[in-house]
Design a protein around this motif. Structure first.
Motif, short mmCIF file in Angstrom:
data_model
loop_
_atom_site.label_atom_id
_atom_site.label_comp_id
_atom_site.label_asym_id
_atom_site.label_seq_id
_atom_site.Cartn_x
_atom_site.Cartn_y
_atom_site.Cartn_z
N LYS A 471 -2.91 17.87 -6.02
CA LYS A 471 -2.70 18.58 -7.28
C LYS A 471 -1.29 18.48 -7.83
CE LYS A 471 -6.95 20.10 -7.29
NZ LYS A 471 -7.93 19.52 -8.24
N ARG A 472 -0.37 17.88 -7.06
CA ARG A 472 1.00 17.74 -7.55
C ARG A 472 1.33 16.28 -7.90
NH1 ARG A 472 5.14 20.30 -3.49
NH2 ARG A 472 6.51 19.75 -5.22
N LEU A 473 0.34 15.40 -7.82
CA LEU A 473 0.56 13.97 -8.01
C LEU A 473 1.01 13.68 -9.44
CD1 LEU A 473 0.23 11.61 -6.03
CD2 LEU A 473 -1.98 11.13 -7.08
N GLN A 474 2.13 12.94 -9.57
CA GLN A 474 2.66 12.56 -10.88
C GLN A 474 2.54 11.06 -11.13
OE1 GLN A 474 6.68 14.02 -11.30
NE2 GLN A 474 6.15 16.03 -10.46
N GLY A 493 -8.92 12.77 -13.54
CA GLY A 493 -8.72 14.09 -14.10
C GLY A 493 -7.65 14.90 -13.40
N ILE A 494 -6.75 14.23 -12.67
CA ILE A 494 -5.65 14.95 -12.01
C ILE A 494 -4.67 15.39 -13.08
CG2 ILE A 494 -3.78 14.80 -10.33
CD1 ILE A 494 -5.36 12.66 -8.86
N ALA A 495 -4.64 16.67 -13.35
CA ALA A 495 -3.86 17.20 -14.48
C ALA A 495 -2.37 17.03 -14.30
CB ALA A 495 -4.19 18.68 -14.68
N SER A 496 -1.90 16.89 -13.06
CA SER A 496 -0.46 16.81 -12.82
C SER A 496 0.11 15.43 -13.11
CB SER A 496 -0.16 17.19 -11.37
OG SER A 496 -0.84 16.33 -10.48
N LEU A 497 -0.73 14.40 -13.29
CA LEU A 497 -0.23 13.05 -13.53
C LEU A 497 0.59 13.01 -14.81
CD1 LEU A 497 -3.31 10.86 -12.52
CD2 LEU A 497 -1.09 10.92 -11.39
N ASP A 499 3.75 10.34 -15.13
CA ASP A 499 4.39 9.05 -15.36
C ASP A 499 3.38 7.93 -15.57
OD1 ASP A 499 6.60 10.52 -14.95
OD2 ASP A 499 7.36 9.43 -13.24
N TYR A 500 2.46 7.75 -14.63
CA TYR A 500 1.48 6.67 -14.81
C TYR A 500 0.26 6.87 -13.93
CZ TYR A 500 3.62 4.71 -10.52
OH TYR A 500 4.10 4.54 -9.24
N LEU A 501 -0.85 6.31 -14.41
CA LEU A 501 -2.06 6.09 -13.63
C LEU A 501 -2.42 4.63 -13.83
CD1 LEU A 501 -4.52 6.88 -11.94
CD2 LEU A 501 -5.67 7.58 -14.06
N ASP A 502 -2.25 3.83 -12.79
CA ASP A 502 -2.44 2.39 -12.88
C ASP A 502 -3.54 1.96 -11.91
OD1 ASP A 502 -2.29 -0.32 -13.19
OD2 ASP A 502 -0.19 -0.52 -12.63
N ASN A 521 -0.38 15.22 -20.04
CA ASN A 521 1.04 14.86 -19.98
C ASN A 521 1.27 13.43 -19.53
OD1 ASN A 521 2.00 17.53 -20.68
ND2 ASN A 521 1.34 18.17 -18.64
N LEU A 522 0.20 12.65 -19.40
CA LEU A 522 0.32 11.27 -18.91
C LEU A 522 0.99 10.37 -19.95
CD1 LEU A 522 -0.48 9.51 -16.45
CD2 LEU A 522 -2.50 8.82 -17.75
N ILE A 523 1.89 9.50 -19.49
CA ILE A 523 2.60 8.57 -20.37
C ILE A 523 1.92 7.19 -20.39
CG2 ILE A 523 4.78 7.34 -20.71
CD1 ILE A 523 6.21 9.80 -19.67
N LEU A 524 1.53 6.66 -19.22
CA LEU A 524 0.93 5.33 -19.15
C LEU A 524 -0.43 5.42 -18.47
CD1 LEU A 524 0.84 2.20 -19.12
CD2 LEU A 524 2.16 2.28 -17.00
N LEU A 525 -1.47 4.91 -19.15
CA LEU A 525 -2.81 4.78 -18.58
C LEU A 525 -3.18 3.31 -18.62
CD1 LEU A 525 -5.45 5.93 -17.47
CD2 LEU A 525 -6.22 6.26 -19.83
N ASP A 526 -3.31 2.69 -17.44
CA ASP A 526 -3.63 1.27 -17.35
C ASP A 526 -4.89 1.09 -16.52
OD1 ASP A 526 -3.71 -1.46 -17.24
OD2 ASP A 526 -1.61 -1.73 -16.68
N LEU A 527 -5.99 0.78 -17.21
CA LEU A 527 -7.27 0.51 -16.56
C LEU A 527 -7.70 -0.94 -16.82
CD1 LEU A 527 -9.18 3.77 -17.65
CD2 LEU A 527 -7.76 3.41 -15.62
N SER A 528 -6.78 -1.79 -17.16
CA SER A 528 -7.09 -3.15 -17.59
C SER A 528 -7.59 -4.03 -16.44
CB SER A 528 -5.83 -3.78 -18.21
OG SER A 528 -4.79 -3.88 -17.24
N GLU A 529 -8.21 -5.15 -16.85
CA GLU A 529 -8.68 -6.18 -15.93
C GLU A 529 -9.61 -5.62 -14.86
OE1 GLU A 529 -8.02 -9.01 -17.00
OE2 GLU A 529 -6.38 -8.49 -18.35
#
Length: 1008
Positions: A471-474, A493-497, A499-502, A521-529
């Protein structure tokens, strides 16, 4: 009996006379104290409220008087939250021995009148906001034993007169803004025990005479950055030394081999971030009291001694960023022994920090690592390249560990389940290895985890839903593995993210979970490829902080959602190579900060909007959508059909417009050709030709205030943020309500930021050129909280940086690249040969080349620039004005060896950048190892026409048009690459000169 009252009355009478006499003789002290109170404008605890005439001033809070004469001997008001200035009338307290005003908020200058206090032995002004210079008059306080001015804003030089304070025991001037050299006169302070000048801007060498101060127990000159030369060997013979800190400078030489014998009492030995060479002395194990040993970021070589385990009190050991080990060296069979020192460190039972990252260590990680101290908090071994083996199953024994950094090595095998038992773990960074198997479900037990980076391994299976328990993962990175299955809603759906979820470059399938809405509050969401399908869920609109959305290379379908326009801070959207259909929403044109929109290779149709990002063809990518039409001219799309006119009408109108365009273009071409011929006839052969390219110096700019910038950037909000630099953040700014600019706000709490500001101002003060980023104004002010504020306002460059165009999904033609290279060459030629004194940029790289609306290149970021005050390049090359600075891959080799700054260093960086522009390969590409560089890569193939074609950026050969044949293109590329090779020679004396480079690039450009 009647005589007793009479005697009492006489006693009271004489006592009153004595008191009255004393009152008159002490009036000077009382007035001086009242003046002090008058200069205090803030008194949070009402300490000075008791300074009134109801009691004698000797009874006022913080005042101590002498018992015999009732004169003030001590002013002790430390940590009372007082603000204001220090009155010069303190100089009238002639009996004063001690002043303690530490930990307050005093501003203004230190009154020179304090130098009139002959009895003063202690002056403590630590942690205030005092400005001005250190008064040389303090040298008159010949009984001074403690001079403590640490953590203020003092400027100027260290007064040489302080060398007269022969009784001085403590000298504290650290954490100020002092410049100049360390006065040799301080060598006379033979009673000195504590010497603290850290965190200033001091330069020059450490005076040899300081080694005569045999009573020294603390020697601090760290974080000045500009101190150079060797440490006087006598300083290593101060046998009482307890705290020895010289880190973050440019000091050279070797660490004495007998240091453990000559400094037997040392507890903190901080030598990091310098240019020390040679080996770690084995004798260091004799310094049995040693607690902190920092040798990081030097050029130390050889093996790490296997007797460090004798240091029983060792708590922090930092050996990172050196050249220890044999991995990658010719005949490196001995790499297996590189890690044997770890077995010895098992004896250091108090060890809390162990860092030997970014060296050249190899071999198998011994199981003994799990037997390290139970107090171990930080284990940093990443970036060595050659450490192999597995994470031991018994890793759970390190119950205190907070950070494990093992990235960029050769680790393999599964990630053990026991990792999930490290209850205090906050960072697990093991990317860039060969870990295999499934991601352990037990990682979900790590409730304190902030960062999990498993990128670039060979992990398989599905993403455990249990990760959602963190729950603290950024920061979560699982990219470039072989993960399959659906994305768990618990993870996305981790609300604490923040900086990024790649999760890019895997084999994930299914829809994007609706739980994405929780990552507000997420800045980068990368689900590509991946193989994701379905539509983009409307819940994505709730990710209000999102700046980068990468969904390219999937099987997503449906329409491009108009709700993306609700992501007001979005800067980069990539939906390319999916199955999106229908029109492009015009609402995307309302996104103020959108810099890149890639919708290429879908099934989109209809008219392209012409607002916002769609106005600039270089920011929008729509290739591979056969149904699109309209848009701005640069997109080269057909017009959209109209219901008002027939196709025959449009064909006729198009034909007439084409004839008219050709006629006008031909006329303009002939006029320009004639003008060019006349211009070349008049052109002079000397360097003054460049005068047309810059504005005259001395332009007076409008001075901007903090309040103006605050309002123009909407309070420096995230929506205005363009990016982050080395020393601050850059915001988009509507300057004076009409001009869009970029404002760089310095983070002055970061060491070196103020120096970067000063360097950039000095470099840009008197230079103007059409290929340099233009500075609009600057701001040096105070913010609303009373803190120092510095910012630079630049001309806004809407097309971003060359780095973006070279290495993102963008396309630059051959001629565009050559034109940009020519622009940069002209800028460097001007800096080196057209200014007095010459300017050395020192950090030339694609990310510092900015492109305006017409794709004209501008060199920016002069935060590391230096002025050379000798025009002769041979003399300039001998100036050593700074430590190793710049960016790895682009920095000249002599900077790392000698720190010598010269114009040829910029030429080297330009050469590397030129090779990168036409090969598409970064100088830090993983293929360039073991002495094999981008320079050598190009040089080895350039003589063969076919080989040269193979190393060119594939984007160039894919975009050959009818006016450029493949043969002609490759021939031109060979000529350009030869220029790059000539510029990036290892020997500075053999590199090309920028005036020649400009002419050669211009010649090639004229043939296209």
């Amino acid at each position: 009996m009647d005589s007793i009252p009479l005697l009492n009355n006489l006693f009271i009478f004489f006592l009153t006379l004595i008191s009255t006499s004393h009152q008159f003789s002490n009036e000077t002290d009382r007035l001086a104290l009242l003046s002090f109170k008058h200069h205090v404008i803030g008194d949070l605890h009402q300490t000075l409220r008791g300074w009134n005439d109801t009691v004698h001033f000797c009874q006022w809070p913080g005042i101590i008087c002498g018992p015999r004469h009732s004169r003030v001997v001590s002013l002790d008001l430390g940590s009372m939250n007082l603000t204001g200035t220090i009155t010069p009338f303190l100089g009238n307290l002639s009996f004063l021995r001690r002043i303690n005003l530490r930990n307050n908020g005093f501003q203004g200058v230190i009154p020179p009148e304090i130098g009139r206090l002959p009895r003063l032995w202690g002056l403590g002004l630590t942690t205030n906001s005092l400005q001005g210079e250190v008064p040389a008059e303090l040298a008159n306080c010949t009984k001074m034993r403690v001079l403590d001015l640490v953590n203020n804003h003092l400027m100027g030089t260290v007064p040489p007169e302080l060398g007269k304070l022969s009784r001085l025991v403590e000298l504290g001037l650290a954490m100020n803004k002092l410049t100049g050299s360390i006065p040799a006169s301080l060598s006379n302070l033979t009673s000195l025990v504590q010497f603290s000048l850290s965190e200033n801007w001091l330069s020059g060498e450490i005076p040899v005479g300081l080694g005569q101060l045999k009573n020294l127990e603390m020697f601090q000159v760290a974080a000045n950055q500009f101190l150079s030369g060797k440490i006087p060997p006598q300083l290593f013979n101060c046998s009482r030394m307890d705290y020895f800190a010289v880190g973050e400078n440019q000091l050279t030489g070797e660490i004495p081999q007998d240091i453990g014998v000559s400094l037997p009492m040392v507890r903190l030995l901080l030598l990091g971030k310098n240019q020390f060479t040679g080996l770690i002395p084995r004798s260091i194990s004799n310094a049995s009291r040693l607690e902190w040993l920092f040798l990081d970021a030097n050029m130390l070589t050889g093996e790490i001694p296997d007797n460090l385990g004798n240091l029983k009190n060792l708590t922090e050991l930092n050996l990172g960023m050196n050249q220890f080990g044999t991995y990658g060296s010719p005949g490196s069979a001995g790499a297996a022994d590189d890690l044997r020192f770890l077995r010895s460190l098992v004896n250091c039972t108090k060890l809390e920090v162990l860092a030997f990252n970014n060296n050249s260590l190899g071999g198998v990680l011994p199981d003994a690592v799990v037997n390290l101290s139970s107090n171990l908090n930080y284990l940093m071994i990443g970036g060595n390249g050659g450490i192999s083996g597995r994470i031991p199953e018994a890793i759970e024994k390190l119950q205190s560990v907070i950070l494990i950094s093992m990235e960029l090595n050769l680790f393999a095998g599964p990630i053990p389940d026991s990792v999930g038992n490290l209850r205090n773990l906050q960072v697990l960074s093991i990317f860039g290895n060969q870990f295999s198997g499934d991601i352990p479900i037990s990682i979900g037990n790590l409730s304190s985890l902030i960062e999990l980076n498993l990128n670039g391994n060979v992990l398989i299976g599905s993403i455990p839903a249990a990760l959602g328990n963190c729950k603290r993962l950024q920061r979560l990175g699982l990219s470039s593995n072989r993960l399959s299955g659906r994305i768990p809603g618990e993870v996305i759906g981790i609300a604490s993210l923040t900086d990024y979820l790649d999760l890019s470059v895997n084999k994930l399938d299914g829809p994007i979970p609706v739980e994405v809405e929780r990552m507000r509050n997420l800045i980068l969401l990368d689900l590509s490829e991946n193989k994701l399908s379905g539509e983009i869920p409307s819940m994505l609109r709730d990710c209000e902080s999102l700046e980068k959305l990468h969904l390219q290379g999937n099987l997503l379908q449906g329409s491009v959602p108009s709700f993306l326009s609700e992501l007001r801070g979005i800067q980069d959207i990539d939906l390319s190579r999916n199955i999106f259909s229908g029109p492009i929403p015009s609402s995307l044109g309302t996104l103020m900060f959108l810099r890149t929109l890639n919708l290429s290779f879908n099934r989109l149709e209809g008219e392209i909007p012409q607002e916002g990002v769609f106005c600039n063809a270089s920011e929008v990518f729509i290739g591979g959508n056969v149904g699109l039409c309209g848009g701005v001219i640069g997109l080269n799309l057909p017009r959209c059909p109209s219901t008002k006119h027939s196709k025959k009408f449009w064909h006729h109108l198009y034909f007439r417009a084409t004839i008219l365009t050709v006629g006008i273009t031909s006329f303009v071409f002939l006029v320009l050709l004639g003008s060019l011929i006349l211009f070349k006839k008049k052109k002079k052969k000397n360097k003054n030709d460049e005068i047309e390219n810059y504005e005259p110096p001395g332009i007076q700019f409008h001075r901007v205030t903090y309040e103006e910038l605050f309002r123009a950037t909407d309070g420096f909000s995230q929506l205005s943020l363009l990016g982050h630099g080395s020393y601050g953040s850059v915001y988009k700014c509507l300057y004076q309500g009409q001009q869009i600019t970029a404002v760089k706000v310095l983070e002055l709490g970061q060491h070196g930021a103020s120096k970067s500001f000063a360097a950039e101002c000095e470099a840009l003060r008197c230079i103007r050129h059409r290929n340099l980023v233009k500075i609009v104004t600057s701001c040096s002010s105070i913010d609303f909280a009373g803190n120092e504020f510095k910012a630079l306002v630049y001309e806004f460059m809407p097309n971003g940086s060359l780095e973006d165009w070279l290495h993102q999904d963008r396309s630059l033609s051959f001629k565009e690249r050559l034109t940009i290279a020519h622009d940069v060459a002209q800028a460097l030629d001007y800096l080196h040969n057209g200014t007095e004194p010459p300017v050395v940029h020192r950090d030339l790289k694609p990310s510092n080349i900015l492109l305006d609306v017409d794709m004209t290149a501008h060199v920016g970021d002069f935060g590391l620039a230096r002025l050379l005050h000798d025009k002769d390049p041979r003399a300039a090359s001998t100036l050593s004005t700074s430590a190793f600075k710049g960016t790895i891959g682009y920095v000249a080799p002599e900077y790392g060896m000698t720190g010598e700054v010269s114009t040829s260093g910029d030429v080297f960086s330009f050469g590397i950048m030129l090779l990168e522009m036409f090969t598409g390969k970064r100088p830090t590409d993983e293929m360039f190892m073991e002495g094999f560089s981008l320079h050598e890569f190009v040089k080895s193939t350039i003589h063969c026409h076919e080989s040269a074609a193979e190393i060119m950026d594939v984007k160039l050969l894919q975009n050959i048009n009818r006016t450029h044949s493949r043969v002609k293109l490759v021939d031109s590329a060979i000529s350009i690459l030869k220029i790059g090779i000539a510029c990036s020679n290892e020997s500075a004396s053999e590199r090309a000169h920028m005036d020649t480079v400009v002419a050669e690039l211009r010649s090639i450009l004229d043939t296209l």
